[in-house]
Design an enzyme around this catalytic site. Structure first.
Site, PDB file in Angstrom:
ATOM      1  CD1 TRP A 102      28.365  38.388  25.088  1.00  0.00           C
ATOM      2  CD2 TRP A 102      28.218  37.761  27.222  1.00  0.00           C
ATOM      3  NE1 TRP A 102      28.826  39.414  25.872  1.00  0.00           N
ATOM      4  CE2 TRP A 102      28.749  39.054  27.175  1.00  0.00           C
ATOM      5  CE3 TRP A 102      28.048  37.146  28.466  1.00  0.00           C
ATOM      6  CZ2 TRP A 102      29.116  39.765  28.327  1.00  0.00           C
ATOM      7  CZ3 TRP A 102      28.403  37.839  29.613  1.00  0.00           C
ATOM      8  CH2 TRP A 102      28.933  39.130  29.532  1.00  0.00           C
ATOM      9  CG  ASP A 172      22.095  35.994  24.584  1.00  0.00           C
ATOM     10  OD1 ASP A 172      21.434  37.056  24.636  1.00  0.00           O
ATOM     11  OD2 ASP A 172      23.192  35.851  25.161  1.00  0.00           O
ATOM     12  CE  LYS A 196      23.901  43.736  26.050  1.00  0.00           C
ATOM     13  NZ  LYS A 196      25.101  44.323  26.563  1.00  0.00           N
TER      14      LYS A 196
HETATM   15  N1  PMP Z   1      24.492  37.863  26.141  1.00  0.00           N
HETATM   16  C1  PMP Z   1      24.914  38.899  25.391  1.00  0.00           C
HETATM   17  C2  PMP Z   1      24.841  38.795  23.899  1.00  0.00           C
HETATM   18  C3  PMP Z   1      25.414  40.039  26.019  1.00  0.00           C
HETATM   19  O1  PMP Z   1      25.852  41.063  25.287  1.00  0.00           O
HETATM   20  C4  PMP Z   1      25.470  40.096  27.434  1.00  0.00           C
HETATM   21  C5  PMP Z   1      25.939  41.310  28.184  1.00  0.00           C
HETATM   22  N2  PMP Z   1      26.689  42.214  27.567  1.00  0.00           N
HETATM   23  C6  PMP Z   1      25.039  38.987  28.161  1.00  0.00           C
HETATM   24  C7  PMP Z   1      24.539  37.891  27.478  1.00  0.00           C
HETATM   25  C8  PMP Z   1      25.071  38.977  29.652  1.00  0.00           C
HETATM   26  O2  PMP Z   1      24.020  39.744  30.087  1.00  0.00           O
HETATM   27  P1  PMP Z   1      23.765  40.121  31.602  1.00  0.00           P
HETATM   28  O3  PMP Z   1      24.879  41.016  31.997  1.00  0.00           O
HETATM   29  O4  PMP Z   1      22.433  40.795  31.535  1.00  0.00           O
HETATM   30  O5  PMP Z   1      23.733  38.856  32.384  1.00  0.00           O
END
Ligand code: PMP
Length: 360
Positions: A102, A172, A196
């Site tokens: 991410w 994030d 989550k």
């Molecule tokens: N950042 C983190 C730490 C994540 O775990 C995730 C999704 N698992 C995301 C970003 C991406 O999130 P989204 O699917 O809501 O765009």
């Protein structure tokens, strides 16, 4: 049909009380005579839901008055672009730490809008640790400094936050928001996808210090401009109404559990239950060591792919689902967010012990 023990990384388990409450209100919300899904976002009933969710989040996270809270759409992934578009506005550069998939995606997206300095990375060891940060590598002129507080795929988290001085820290927090107390005043901006610890997919929470907003890049799409959402009290367009409603119920549930401090205690107990077993096991091994271990996502392996597959198959049949690890790590991963009860982890450990005995 019985409910299973759901260890999914997201969308993930929600508190059963929340689901039951939503079920009981699904057809007719309050005295409205209609479902929340059918309420106008500008109706009195929905505005009350919206404001209550916001004030609960403010209370639970002790968000200072000079921070705005936004409930957006587009997932955390949209924030990978929205953050630089709005915040990389003085020197057109930002510092990032690369601690996983991410972070890598956030970096890639930010590079479209300015100069990105990757101050540290743990890619050399499949992101199995949080790299030491050398402050001499931090750029004092960076418009912000970005971290991923908890790395969902690799099961790592920052034990201590970096001190970035006057450079705003952006986080994030998708996979550990509300899992433990964070001092919001230490951050310039926090963002998190809801799926989550906060509720269903479809809501993205942004908490931003007011003074950082208002200087978005000229070509920023209207919907990607924080100021547009702030100026219209979160109603610039139709917000994700049902998701915000469920998030409000989850926040109420968090409050009833005793708030974030109480949840942190339970979360530590849950994580320790699994880590203690992994550290003693002769079959299963944790892929992360020491202080970097996440209390939300716990990857583990047997070291034998066939045995991993056998374990996942047998666990699924026994009602422990979504335990397959991310393809970049392999093996297994138990995601144990706020809504996962201690009992689920204890039962999982019992099952793992049994599996270990049978597969010596
Ligand atoms: N950042 C983190 C730490 C994540 O775990 C995730 C999704 N698992 C995301 C970003 C991406 O999130 P989204 O699917 O809501 O765009």
């Amino acid at each position: 049909m019985q409910r299973v023990y759901n260890f999914s990384a997201g969308p993930s388990a929600l508190p059963e009380e929340v689901l039951k409450k939503a079920q009981s209100e699904l057809l007719c919300y309050g005295t409205s005579g209609m479902s929340v899904m059918e309420l106008s976002h500008r109706s009195k009933d929905f505005i009350a839901i919206f404001e209550s969710a916001e004030s609960l989040l403010r209370e639970l996270m002790r968000v200072p008055d000079n921070y705005k809270i936004l409930f957006l759409q587009g997932g955390a992934s949209s924030q990978f672009a929205m953050v630089p578009l709005n915040l990389m506005n003085k020197n057109k550069k930002a510092d990032y730490v690369n601690t996983g998939t991410w972070s890598t995606k956030a970096i890639k997206e930010a590079k479209r809008y300015g100069t990105i300095n990757v101050v540290a990375s743990s890619e050399d060891k499949t992101f199995s640790y949080i790299p030491e940060l050398d402050p001499s590598k931090f750029d004092k002129d960076a418009d912000y400094f970005h971290i991923t507080t908890n790395n969902t795929i690799y099961g790592t988290r920052y034990a201590t936050l970096p001190d970035t001085g006057n450079v705003p820290l952006v986080a994030d927090m998708s996979s550990d928001i509300l899992s433990k107390p964070y001092d919001v005043s230490k951050f310039g901006l926090i963002y998190a996808g809801a799926q989550k610890n906060l509720g269903p997919a479809g809501v993205t929470v942004v908490i931003v210090r007011e003074d950082l907003v208002g200087n978005a890049m000229e070509f920023t799409p209207t919907m990607f401009n924080y100021k547009v959402h702030i100026d219209s009290d979160g109603m610039y367009n139709t917000p994700p109404t049902f998701g915000i409603y469920i998030m409000g119920l989850v926040l109420q549930w968090v409050k009833e559990q005793g708030g974030v401090e109480a949840l942190e205690k339970i979360n530590n107990e849950k994580a320790n239950t699994l880590y203690n077993f992994l550290d003693e096991s002769s079959l299963f091994k944790s892929t992360v060591k020491g202080k970097d271990r996440s209390i939300m996502n716990i990857p583990f392996v047997t070291g034998n792919e066939e045995l991993d597959a056998k374990f996942i198959k047998e666990a699924t049949a026994a009602g422990f689902v979504q335990l397959k690890g991310h393809r970049s790590v392999g093996g297994m991963r138990a995601s144990i967010y706020n809504a996962t009860p201690l009992e689920a982890v204890q039962k999982l450990v019992e099952f793992m012990k049994k599996f270990e005995m049978e597969n010596k």
